[in-house]
Design a protein around this motif. Structure first.
Motif, PDB file in Angstrom:
ATOM      1  N   PHE A  40       0.830  -1.193   0.000  1.00  0.00           N
ATOM      2  CA  PHE A  40       0.000   0.000   0.000  1.00  0.00           C
ATOM      3  C   PHE A  40       0.872   1.254   0.000  1.00  0.00           C
ATOM      4  CE2 PHE A  40      -2.600  -3.331   1.819  1.00  0.00           C
ATOM      5  CZ  PHE A  40      -3.823  -3.150   1.187  1.00  0.00           C
ATOM      6  N   HIS A  41       0.502   2.210  -0.860  1.00  0.00           N
ATOM      7  CA  HIS A  41       1.245   3.456  -0.997  1.00  0.00           C
ATOM      8  C   HIS A  41       0.304   4.626  -0.722  1.00  0.00           C
ATOM      9  CE1 HIS A  41       4.459   1.206  -3.121  1.00  0.00           C
ATOM     10  NE2 HIS A  41       3.449   0.562  -3.702  1.00  0.00           N
ATOM     11  N   PRO A  42       0.411   5.288   0.437  1.00  0.00           N
ATOM     12  CA  PRO A  42      -0.419   6.477   0.690  1.00  0.00           C
ATOM     13  C   PRO A  42      -0.096   7.595  -0.302  1.00  0.00           C
ATOM     14  CG  PRO A  42       0.510   5.620   2.732  1.00  0.00           C
ATOM     15  CD  PRO A  42       1.209   4.915   1.617  1.00  0.00           C
ATOM     16  N   VAL A  43      -1.138   8.178  -0.882  1.00  0.00           N
ATOM     17  CA  VAL A  43      -0.989   9.265  -1.853  1.00  0.00           C
ATOM     18  C   VAL A  43      -2.019  10.340  -1.544  1.00  0.00           C
ATOM     19  CG1 VAL A  43      -0.131   7.730  -3.672  1.00  0.00           C
ATOM     20  CG2 VAL A  43      -2.589   8.189  -3.495  1.00  0.00           C
ATOM     21  N   LEU A  44      -1.927  11.442  -2.265  1.00  0.00           N
ATOM     22  CA  LEU A  44      -2.900  12.528  -2.118  1.00  0.00           C
ATOM     23  C   LEU A  44      -3.854  12.500  -3.302  1.00  0.00           C
ATOM     24  CD1 LEU A  44      -0.602  15.411  -0.861  1.00  0.00           C
ATOM     25  CD2 LEU A  44      -2.241  14.066   0.481  1.00  0.00           C
ATOM     26  N   LEU A  45      -5.101  12.143  -3.035  1.00  0.00           N
ATOM     27  CA  LEU A  45      -6.095  12.045  -4.093  1.00  0.00           C
ATOM     28  C   LEU A  45      -6.323  13.388  -4.767  1.00  0.00           C
ATOM     29  CD1 LEU A  45      -8.228  10.537  -5.698  1.00  0.00           C
ATOM     30  CD2 LEU A  45      -9.811  10.823  -3.772  1.00  0.00           C
ATOM     31  N   GLY A  46      -6.332  14.468  -3.978  1.00  0.00           N
ATOM     32  CA  GLY A  46      -6.538  15.786  -4.561  1.00  0.00           C
ATOM     33  C   GLY A  46      -5.478  16.127  -5.590  1.00  0.00           C
ATOM     34  N   ALA A  47      -4.223  15.784  -5.299  1.00  0.00           N
ATOM     35  CA  ALA A  47      -3.131  16.048  -6.236  1.00  0.00           C
ATOM     36  C   ALA A  47      -3.253  15.176  -7.482  1.00  0.00           C
ATOM     37  CB  ALA A  47      -1.785  15.815  -5.556  1.00  0.00           C
ATOM     38  N   ILE A  48      -3.767  13.960  -7.314  1.00  0.00           N
ATOM     39  CA  ILE A  48      -3.975  13.085  -8.469  1.00  0.00           C
ATOM     40  C   ILE A  48      -5.085  13.640  -9.355  1.00  0.00           C
ATOM     41  CG2 ILE A  48      -4.882  10.816  -9.132  1.00  0.00           C
ATOM     42  CD1 ILE A  48      -3.211   9.604  -6.929  1.00  0.00           C
ATOM     43  N   ASN A  49      -6.146  14.146  -8.740  1.00  0.00           N
ATOM     44  CA  ASN A  49      -7.220  14.760  -9.524  1.00  0.00           C
ATOM     45  C   ASN A  49      -6.695  15.950 -10.329  1.00  0.00           C
ATOM     46  OD1 ASN A  49      -9.320  13.028  -8.804  1.00  0.00           O
ATOM     47  ND2 ASN A  49      -9.896  14.237  -7.023  1.00  0.00           N
ATOM     48  N   VAL A  50      -5.915  16.790  -9.668  1.00  0.00           N
ATOM     49  CA  VAL A  50      -5.363  17.966 -10.353  1.00  0.00           C
ATOM     50  C   VAL A  50      -4.389  17.544 -11.443  1.00  0.00           C
ATOM     51  CG1 VAL A  50      -3.921  20.016 -10.079  1.00  0.00           C
ATOM     52  CG2 VAL A  50      -5.675  19.495  -8.375  1.00  0.00           C
ATOM     53  N   GLY A  51      -3.499  16.618 -11.106  1.00  0.00           N
ATOM     54  CA  GLY A  51      -2.479  16.196 -12.059  1.00  0.00           C
ATOM     55  C   GLY A  51      -3.021  15.476 -13.274  1.00  0.00           C
ATOM     56  N   SER A  52      -4.163  14.808 -13.105  1.00  0.00           N
ATOM     57  CA  SER A  52      -4.749  14.050 -14.213  1.00  0.00           C
ATOM     58  C   SER A  52      -5.851  14.824 -14.925  1.00  0.00           C
ATOM     59  CB  SER A  52      -5.323  12.726 -13.704  1.00  0.00           C
ATOM     60  OG  SER A  52      -6.408  12.966 -12.805  1.00  0.00           O
ATOM     61  N   GLY A  53      -6.266  15.950 -14.327  1.00  0.00           N
ATOM     62  CA  GLY A  53      -7.362  16.715 -14.907  1.00  0.00           C
ATOM     63  C   GLY A  53      -8.727  16.183 -14.542  1.00  0.00           C
ATOM     64  N   VAL A 199      10.084  12.692   4.581  1.00  0.00           N
ATOM     65  CA  VAL A 199       8.714  12.187   4.604  1.00  0.00           C
ATOM     66  C   VAL A 199       7.828  12.974   3.643  1.00  0.00           C
ATOM     67  CG1 VAL A 199       6.659  11.937   6.044  1.00  0.00           C
ATOM     68  CG2 VAL A 199       8.878  11.238   6.916  1.00  0.00           C
ATOM     69  N   LYS A 200       8.017  14.278   3.579  1.00  0.00           N
ATOM     70  CA  LYS A 200       7.251  15.093   2.633  1.00  0.00           C
ATOM     71  C   LYS A 200       7.507  14.621   1.213  1.00  0.00           C
ATOM     72  CE  LYS A 200       7.121  19.318   5.439  1.00  0.00           C
ATOM     73  NZ  LYS A 200       7.558  20.737   5.528  1.00  0.00           N
ATOM     74  N   ASP A 201       8.775  14.342   0.909  1.00  0.00           N
ATOM     75  CA  ASP A 201       9.126  13.872  -0.435  1.00  0.00           C
ATOM     76  C   ASP A 201       8.566  12.479  -0.703  1.00  0.00           C
ATOM     77  OD1 ASP A 201      10.455  16.191  -1.023  1.00  0.00           O
ATOM     78  OD2 ASP A 201      12.467  15.388  -0.670  1.00  0.00           O
ATOM     79  N   ALA A 202       8.504  11.636   0.335  1.00  0.00           N
ATOM     80  CA  ALA A 202       7.978  10.275   0.157  1.00  0.00           C
ATOM     81  C   ALA A 202       6.533  10.314  -0.307  1.00  0.00           C
ATOM     82  CB  ALA A 202       8.105   9.486   1.456  1.00  0.00           C
ATOM     83  N   LEU A 203       5.713  11.174   0.332  1.00  0.00           N
ATOM     84  CA  LEU A 203       4.315  11.305  -0.066  1.00  0.00           C
ATOM     85  C   LEU A 203       4.197  11.921  -1.456  1.00  0.00           C
ATOM     86  CD1 LEU A 203       1.289  11.160   0.469  1.00  0.00           C
ATOM     87  CD2 LEU A 203       1.470  13.300   1.768  1.00  0.00           C
ATOM     88  N   LYS A 204       4.994  12.942  -1.700  1.00  0.00           N
ATOM     89  CA  LYS A 204       4.983  13.600  -3.008  1.00  0.00           C
ATOM     90  C   LYS A 204       5.397  12.631  -4.104  1.00  0.00           C
ATOM     91  CE  LYS A 204       7.064  17.505  -5.504  1.00  0.00           C
ATOM     92  NZ  LYS A 204       8.020  18.651  -5.393  1.00  0.00           N
ATOM     93  N   ASN A 205       6.430  11.851  -3.864  1.00  0.00           N
ATOM     94  CA  ASN A 205       6.933  10.920  -4.875  1.00  0.00           C
ATOM     95  C   ASN A 205       5.954   9.779  -5.137  1.00  0.00           C
ATOM     96  OD1 ASN A 205       9.273  12.442  -5.086  1.00  0.00           O
ATOM     97  ND2 ASN A 205      10.450  11.152  -3.685  1.00  0.00           N
ATOM     98  N   ALA A 206       5.298   9.290  -4.069  1.00  0.00           N
ATOM     99  CA  ALA A 206       4.308   8.221  -4.256  1.00  0.00           C
ATOM    100  C   ALA A 206       3.140   8.712  -5.088  1.00  0.00           C
ATOM    101  CB  ALA A 206       3.816   7.722  -2.894  1.00  0.00           C
ATOM    102  N   THR A 207       2.720   9.955  -4.851  1.00  0.00           N
ATOM    103  CA  THR A 207       1.628  10.543  -5.626  1.00  0.00           C
ATOM    104  C   THR A 207       2.027  10.701  -7.084  1.00  0.00           C
ATOM    105  OG1 THR A 207       0.863  11.730  -3.654  1.00  0.00           O
ATOM    106  CG2 THR A 207       0.061  12.515  -5.785  1.00  0.00           C
ATOM    107  N   GLN A 208       3.249  11.168  -7.317  1.00  0.00           N
ATOM    108  CA  GLN A 208       3.718  11.331  -8.694  1.00  0.00           C
ATOM    109  C   GLN A 208       3.886   9.982  -9.381  1.00  0.00           C
ATOM    110  OE1 GLN A 208       4.109  14.319 -10.390  1.00  0.00           O
ATOM    111  NE2 GLN A 208       4.244  12.866 -12.101  1.00  0.00           N
ATOM    112  N   GLU A 209       4.313   8.994  -8.620  1.00  0.00           N
ATOM    113  CA  GLU A 209       4.466   7.645  -9.175  1.00  0.00           C
ATOM    114  C   GLU A 209       3.122   7.115  -9.667  1.00  0.00           C
ATOM    115  OE1 GLU A 209       5.345   3.563  -6.979  1.00  0.00           O
ATOM    116  OE2 GLU A 209       7.191   4.715  -7.240  1.00  0.00           O
ATOM    117  N   ALA A 210       2.083   7.368  -8.881  1.00  0.00           N
ATOM    118  CA  ALA A 210       0.746   6.939  -9.293  1.00  0.00           C
ATOM    119  C   ALA A 210       0.323   7.656 -10.573  1.00  0.00           C
ATOM    120  CB  ALA A 210      -0.258   7.214  -8.176  1.00  0.00           C
TER     121      ALA A 210
END
Length: 264
Positions: A40-53, A199-210
């Motif tokens: 399991f990789h915790p990510v930020l759904l809001g950032a995924i919505n923005v990043g994917s449109g 830790v900030k980068d870990a969350l950011k990187n997991a979100t970008q990886e997704a």
């Protein structure tokens, strides 16, 4: 065929991520028996919505109406699990602090401790009285109160405004009652870790990886089969496709004849 890995990209603010987690936990022993690893990789759904449109489904009225039916049907697959949507989901949707805390726990504690903490935080977010996990003090208190053996099946179905009282009621076996997952010192370390660049980068990187793997929502799965081939899957109701891709034996949806009738 068997073997492989399921990478799950999820945010605790996502109801369907919670349901996917419950499904994977329910089938965890069977997946291990088939040599399938789940991470399991915790990510930020809001950032995924923005990043994917993409946009939240409730921004389209027709989807919002249908979504209530879909959520009810999906939740019903987990009898005994009490789920209630927060009154103002948008107000509590910025789950940066708990997701960072989970990344710290993942890198500094055992896999079982990470899964227990993840489960407990999702449970508190989605069960009455719906703890606001955007507040660091609530995250710290939740981690301090987290039972060492927490499972949804051992949780109390009764609601309470006191986190301490509900945590006590959610302890598992009687012999383990009162035993907590983390000490006060460990929780302090976790909350300090939340503010570190690592830790900030870990969350950011997991979100970008997704996002790099095509994510436009949660839960997002990247599944690698025993031959090393990977494919994306989306949603908490796609496990039959995932299992087929992994070459695992499973029972698909089948229609039975009417009771008492001979087979057609």
């Amino acid at each position: 065929m068997g073997g492989g890995k399921i990478d799950v990209y999820m945010d605790i603010v996502s109801l369907y991520s919670y349901l996917a987690f419950l499904d994977l936990q329910r089938n965890g022993d069977l997946l291990k028996a088939h040599n399938v690893e789940v991470e399991f990789h915790p990510v930020l759904l809001g950032a995924i919505n923005v990043g994917s449109g993409n946009k939240p489904p409730w921004t389209l009225p027709a989807k919002a109406i249908y979504g209530a039916h879909d959520a009810r049907r999906s939740i019903a697959r987990f009898p005994g699990v009490v789920i209630q949507t927060p009154k103002d989901l948008m107000a509590v949707s910025k789950t940066i602090v708990p997701n960072r805390a989970l990344h710290f726990i993942k890198s500094h504690h055992s896999p079982s401790a990470f899964l227990t903490a993840l489960h407990y935080l999702m449970h508190l977010f989605w069960s009455p009285p719906n703890l606001n996990l955007t507040l660091p003090e609530n995250v710290a208190k939740a981690l301090l109160e987290c039972p060492a053996d927490f499972t949804s099946s051992s949780s109390s179905s009764s609601s309470s405004s006191s986190l301490s009282s509900t945590a006590a009621a959610r302890s598992g076996q009687e012999g383990e009652k009162g035993k907590k997952l983390f000490t006060k010192q460990q929780v302090e370390e976790i909350m300090k870790g939340v503010e570190t660049k690592v830790v900030k980068d870990a969350l950011k990187n997991a979100t970008q990886e997704a996002l790099d793997k095509g994510a436009f929502g949660n839960p997002w799965f990247w599944v690698t089969n025993g031959e090393g081939k990977g494919e994306p899957f989306f949603g908490s109701d796609r496990f039959h496709f995932i299992y087929k891709f992994l070459g695992l034996p499973f029972q698909d949806v089948t229609l039975s004849p009417p009771a008492g009738a001979s087979k057609l």
